[in-house]
Scaffold this active site. Structure first.
Site, short mmCIF file in Angstrom:
data_model
loop_
_atom_site.label_atom_id
_atom_site.label_comp_id
_atom_site.label_asym_id
_atom_site.label_seq_id
_atom_site.Cartn_x
_atom_site.Cartn_y
_atom_site.Cartn_z
N CYS A 1 19.78 -36.40 66.89
CA CYS A 1 20.36 -37.69 67.28
C CYS A 1 20.34 -38.69 66.12
O CYS A 1 21.15 -39.63 66.11
CB CYS A 1 19.60 -38.26 68.47
SG CYS A 1 19.81 -37.29 69.99
N ASP B 1 5.38 -24.24 81.06
CA ASP B 1 6.25 -23.66 80.04
C ASP B 1 7.58 -23.30 80.69
O ASP B 1 7.66 -23.12 81.91
CB ASP B 1 5.64 -22.39 79.45
CG ASP B 1 5.76 -21.20 80.41
OD1 ASP B 1 6.68 -20.37 80.22
OD2 ASP B 1 4.97 -21.11 81.37
N CYS C 1 15.14 -37.97 67.47
CA CYS C 1 15.01 -36.61 66.95
C CYS C 1 15.96 -36.41 65.77
O CYS C 1 16.92 -37.18 65.58
CB CYS C 1 15.28 -35.58 68.04
SG CYS C 1 17.03 -35.28 68.39
N HIS D 1 16.98 -31.08 69.74
CA HIS D 1 17.00 -32.27 70.60
C HIS D 1 16.29 -32.02 71.92
O HIS D 1 15.46 -32.83 72.36
CB HIS D 1 18.44 -32.72 70.88
CG HIS D 1 18.49 -33.72 72.00
ND1 HIS D 1 18.13 -35.04 71.84
CD2 HIS D 1 18.79 -33.56 73.32
CE1 HIS D 1 18.22 -35.66 73.00
NE2 HIS D 1 18.61 -34.80 73.91
N CYS E 1 17.16 -41.70 71.37
CA CYS E 1 16.35 -40.60 70.85
C CYS E 1 16.27 -40.67 69.33
O CYS E 1 17.26 -40.99 68.66
CB CYS E 1 16.96 -39.26 71.28
SG CYS E 1 16.04 -37.81 70.70
N ASP F 1 1.68 -14.23 77.60
CA ASP F 1 1.69 -13.78 78.99
C ASP F 1 1.25 -12.32 79.04
O ASP F 1 1.05 -11.68 78.01
CB ASP F 1 3.05 -13.99 79.63
CG ASP F 1 4.15 -13.19 78.95
OD1 ASP F 1 3.83 -12.27 78.17
OD2 ASP F 1 5.34 -13.48 79.18
#
Length: 386
Positions: free
Chosen positions: A341, A293, A338, A367, A336, A97
């Site tokens: 999890c 974002d 991930c 997660h 999930c 940015d």
């Protein structure tokens, strides 16, 4: 050569499936970009970021913050070390940015003029001056694939006179940003290292930012004035809608996006800055936004808030600190896959939160980022199937 935008398909709703070819990565859109403010996505190491998404694809592009990296460790130091990609060991795409939003947040420590913004560091009170030219110099030194024009973020609420004055600064600074960037972009640390497929040297890209507060006619004026720079030479490579998520109600955010998108070119990327919750990023992508974002996934994680599949858990947002999870052996989100999890229980994550163990924030962040990245991957697959 700057970025190349490849539009693959468009839905009647405006939703787009596209690719953005950048020096360090081809980015599949719609895309969510994790925020790495100070050279790190908080609590998540780079190797994890690369593999936590669906099919271990992970994050395609992350953000760096010009204001914070300018103050610490300094853009010149980072340039000497080969640029931000090498400094933080991130091989994929990156966006920085302009520092405008952070300076905006220092309302009691800044003074705005036509030249730029003078502000005092939140770290030690030292005085600094950000001009469009200086913002470009810092971003070129950092070496992100995509840079942002220096702008002034309009607060909410703001009356029309204030919004117009803010827009005046943003438009003047946009022209100066573009001129200085084009004259100096060859100074990017990796300029002679990366070649395009046609053998030409790759370089950074610059996005303009549409401001104008919550006033549709000012947003239109902002977009049209930025597009006029196309006729004065080499224009912006993409466009962002800024000045949102500054306290306005969600419906107003949606309204501003919907009213601004028609004025942005269809052959360049469209980026909405600083949004949002999972359902919001899906909604905005369906409207035609390519890039988004937000710090929400990692910030919420550090406070024990997990985003989950409501059909599998009964809740879209799970506060893992709640007592009901004290003896819960289930994974946070049974649907999930991930790393969090796949291995840990709700009871354990609650214990980590209750004891203040840093691992809790790490596992929660992994997660939540996986949830965001998977949400976008699923939407991309849906857009491809039509």
């Amino acid at each position: 050569m700057a970025l190349q935008f490849e539009l693959l398909s468009t839905r009647a709703s405006g939703a787009r499936r596209a690719r953005i070819h950048l020096p360090h990565q081809t980015v599949e859109t719609p895309v969510f970009m994790p925020v790495g403010t100070q050279g790190t996505v908080k609590a998540v190491q780079q190797s994890t970021l690369e593999t936590i998404g669906p099919n271990q694809i992970g994050a395609q592009i992350i953000l760096g913050n010009t204001y914070h990296l300018y103050l610490r460790p300094g853009h010149e130091l980072i340039a000497r070390l080969g640029g931000l990609h090498k400094f933080i060991s991130w091989p994929r795409a990156m966006l920085t940015d302009s520092g405008g939003f952070q300076v905006f947040s220092l309302s009691d420590l800044r003074k705005i003029s036509d030249e730029g913004v003078r502000f005092r560091s939140h770290l030690d009170g030292s005085s600094h001056m950000f001009t469009p030219e200086h913002s470009m110099d810092v971003q070129i030194a950092l070496g992100a694939d995509i840079c942002m024009a220096f702008d002034e973020c309009t607060e909410y609420p703001a009356d029309e006179a204030r919004a117009r004055e803010s827009l005046r600064y943003t438009l003047a600074w946009a022209a100066r940003s573009l001129s200085h960037f084009r004259a100096n972009q060859h100074r990017v640390p990796w300029h002679t290292e990366i070649l395009q497929s046609d053998g030409a040297l790759a370089t950074q890209s610059l996005f303009g930012i549409v401001q104008g507060g919550m006033y549709p006619h000012l947003r239109r004026e902002s977009a049209e004035r930025l597009l006029e720079l196309e006729h004065e030479g080499s224009g912006f490579d993409g466009f962002a809608i800024g000045g949102l998520s500054v306290g306005e109600p969600r419906e107003l955010t949606r309204q501003v996006i919907a009213e601004t998108l028609p004025y942005l070119p269809k052959d360049k990327p469209r980026y909405v800055m600083g949004v949002g919750y999972p359902d919001e990023i899906v909604e905005y992508a369906r409207m035609g936004v390519d890039m988004m974002d937000c710090v929400i996934p990692t910030r919420a994680a550090r406070h024990g808030l997990l985003f989950t599949n409501a059909e599998a858990t009964g809740v879209a947002r799970m506060n893992i600190k709640n007592r009901q999870y004290a003896e819960d052996k289930n994974p946070p989100d049974p649907s999930c896959i991930c790393p969090t999890c796949s291995r840990y229980s709700r009871a354990y994550l609650r214990h980590l939160a209750q004891t203040g163990e840093p691992l809790g924030g790490i596992l929660n962040s992994i997660h939540n980022l996986h949830f965001y990245l998977t949400t976008m991957a699923n939407l991309r697959a849906e857009l491809e199937s039509a």
